[in-house]
Design an enzyme around this catalytic site. Structure first.
Site, short mmCIF file in Angstrom:
data_model
loop_
_atom_site.label_atom_id
_atom_site.label_comp_id
_atom_site.label_asym_id
_atom_site.label_seq_id
_atom_site.Cartn_x
_atom_site.Cartn_y
_atom_site.Cartn_z
N SER A 251 13.39 32.75 29.57
CA SER A 251 13.59 32.12 30.87
C SER A 251 12.35 31.30 31.21
CB SER A 251 13.80 33.19 31.94
OG SER A 251 12.57 33.82 32.20
N LYS A 252 12.40 30.69 32.38
CA LYS A 252 11.28 29.82 32.79
C LYS A 252 9.94 30.54 32.75
CE LYS A 252 13.33 26.05 35.26
NZ LYS A 252 14.52 26.31 36.07
N ARG A 253 9.98 31.86 32.96
CA ARG A 253 8.73 32.62 32.94
C ARG A 253 7.97 32.46 31.61
NH1 ARG A 253 9.54 37.78 32.48
NH2 ARG A 253 11.77 37.52 32.26
N GLY A 255 7.64 29.75 29.91
CA GLY A 255 7.21 28.38 29.68
C GLY A 255 8.41 27.46 29.75
#
Ligand code: GLU
Length: 480
Positions: A251-253, A255
């Site tokens: 996920s966006k976490r 990167g």
């Protein structure tokens, strides 16, 4: 005929997971001499956007995943936007109602929510309680005449099992009792994903449904729909999950997850393509595959069941490998706008030489900007460690002094003339070549590392080289 499809919902950028699904479908089609179809699943009217359509095309195009049928290309199985297929979907819904496989449901969202909460309180799974399945036909007619809003539900027999015979996962058994009469048409008149997907896959003669395993739990519902229509099943292949390094779903976490972001960060499409191909697929212990090799070597047998881990370090490593392989002209084209933006307009021949000096050193294209700074800006400071090691040594001053004199005398300032100057000096002083080179590098670049010294000297040019040696010579005596 092998016909596969990538069927994104246009609700955002093309993400790594979506790109992997697209790539595996594309590779399968290209490997098998089949067709790769792009179908835009935009029936979720609230979340679908035109910007997302564009972003999906852009991502696929950047990776070079061309489709044989779909938006902008067409083909004889269109339209390829699901919203343009509404009539087809509604006709098929009617067929299911007439055949007794589907029914109108007038329960309001509030009623359903209440029932869900009651079920949760009883610790039961949230299943539709089939209230409207039992409505007498006259009542249905009456409610329809009164224009009471409705959805259409699939009439499911909650007995027995549905088996997904998956090309990657093997046989996966679902008990029908855990399923319920799921919605196939929403109150806005648009079909749900499961329904539209089945109708379109069938009408588009899709032979293999290859998609992420987050859809595995939808597959039994889809199989039941195929059966209700009396249609043959396509083959299913569910791709393993992609996780971040901490083993949670990517996920966006972790990167950047959008493919286009990788372009903007300075990755080459061939490196990203190669990297994505390895997310769940392998061929022995090989790591580097050209597009042609991927097409030749790809098979669904090579796809594993275990989750893949997205590892930016490995992607960076691959990107560096691919940068070494690209033609000098392309590298210059990629770096030129970044250098002009950072340092202003420059003589193209000079800029080209600077870029090529770093061909072996870049991991990401934008690395060129900080790495090449001293070719465009004056050296304002020296690496502190470098000062200790190379400006305070016994011969530093003498070395820089002599280099300055000898280089000043050089008529042609080219590598082949520059190299002997260093070699002679090292011999004269009876020291290793490095002893001569290190203080010079620090004086000319301010840094401990650079491309080969003679290249740097040639590209900097005589005037700058002499000026920087002088600057260092006036700096050294002031050292404590
Ligand atoms: N529109 C679905 C998605 O984007 C497609 C799933 C499928 O391939 O069936 O997840």
């Amino acid at each position: 005929m092998i016909r596969v499809r990538f069927a994104p919902s246009p609700t955002g950028d093309l993400h790594i997971g979506g790109a992997r699904t697209a790539l595996f479908n594309w590779l399968y089609a290209r490997n098998q001499g089949g067709k790769f179809i792009l179908r835009i699943e935009d029936t979720d009217r609230e979340r679908s956007t035109l910007a997302a359509n564009k972003a999906i095309f852009e991502g696929l195009e950047w990776l070079g995943l061309d489709w044989d049928e779909g938006p902008k290309v067409d083909g004889s199985y269109g339209p390829y936007f699901q919203t343009e297929r509404l009539k087809i979907h509604q006709e098929h819904i009617q067929k299911l109602i007439e055949a007794g496989h589907a029914y109108y449901c007038f329960c309001t969202p509030e009623e359903l929510e209440k029932k869900r909460q009651e079920a949760a309180a009883r610790k039961e799974p949230p299943k539709y309680d089939e209230t409207c399945r039992r409505l007498p036909p006259e009542k249905v007619k009456e409610l329809l005449a009164q224009k009471v809003p409705y959805v259409i539900r699939f009439k499911l027999e909650p007995v027995g099992e549905t088996i997904v015979d998956d090309k990657i996962r093997g046989k996966v058994v679902f008990k029908n009792e855990v399923l319920d009469d799921f919605v196939i048409m929403k109150s806005d008149g648009f079909p749900t994903y499961n329904f539209a997907c089945v109708v379109d896959d069938h009408l588009m003669e899709i032979s293999h449904v290859i998609r992420g395993d987050d859809h595995l739990s939808n597959t039994p519902r889809q199989i039941l729909l195929y059966r209700a229509f009396g249609w043959p099943l396509p083959k299913f292949a569910h791709l393993p999950m992609i996780l971040g390094k901490d083993k949670t779903r990517l996920s966006k976490r972790h990167g950047a997850t959008s493919v286009i972001k990788y372009r903007d960060l300075g990755y080459l499409p061939e490196a990203v393509l190669n990297y994505i191909a390895r997310l769940g697929w392998g061929y022995g212990d090989e790591e580097i595959f050209s597009r042609e090799e991927l097409i030749k070597k790809f098979s669904l047998k090579g796809v594993g069941k275990t989750s893949a881990v997205f590892d930016t370090d490995k992607l960076n490593w691959l990107n560096g490998k691919y940068i070494r392989k690209i033609l000098p002209e392309r590298l210059v084209d990629l770096c030129e706008p970044l250098l002009i933006e950072a340092y202003g307009d420059h003589d193209f021949e000079h800029l080209k030489k600077v870029v090529l000096a770093f061909h072996d050193r870049l991991v990401l294209i934008p690395d060129i900007v900080p790495l090449s700074k001293y070719f465009f800006k004056e050296v304002k400071e020296y690496d502190p460690q470098g000062i200790e090691k190379h400006f305070k040594s016994e011969h530093s001053r003498q070395i820089l002094e002599t280099l300055k004199e000898k280089l000043t005398q050089l008529e042609s300032f080219t590598k082949d003339k520059i190299e002997p100057v260093f070699k002679e000096l090292a011999a004269e002083l009876n020291v290793k070549l490095g002893i001569v080179i290190h203080p010079c590098r620090l004086a000319l670049t301010g840094a401990l590392e650079s491309p080969p010294m003679y290249d740097v000297i040639e590209v900097l040019g005589k005037a700058k080289v002499i000026a920087r040696l002088e600057q260092a010579l006036s700096f050294i005596p002031r050292l404590p």
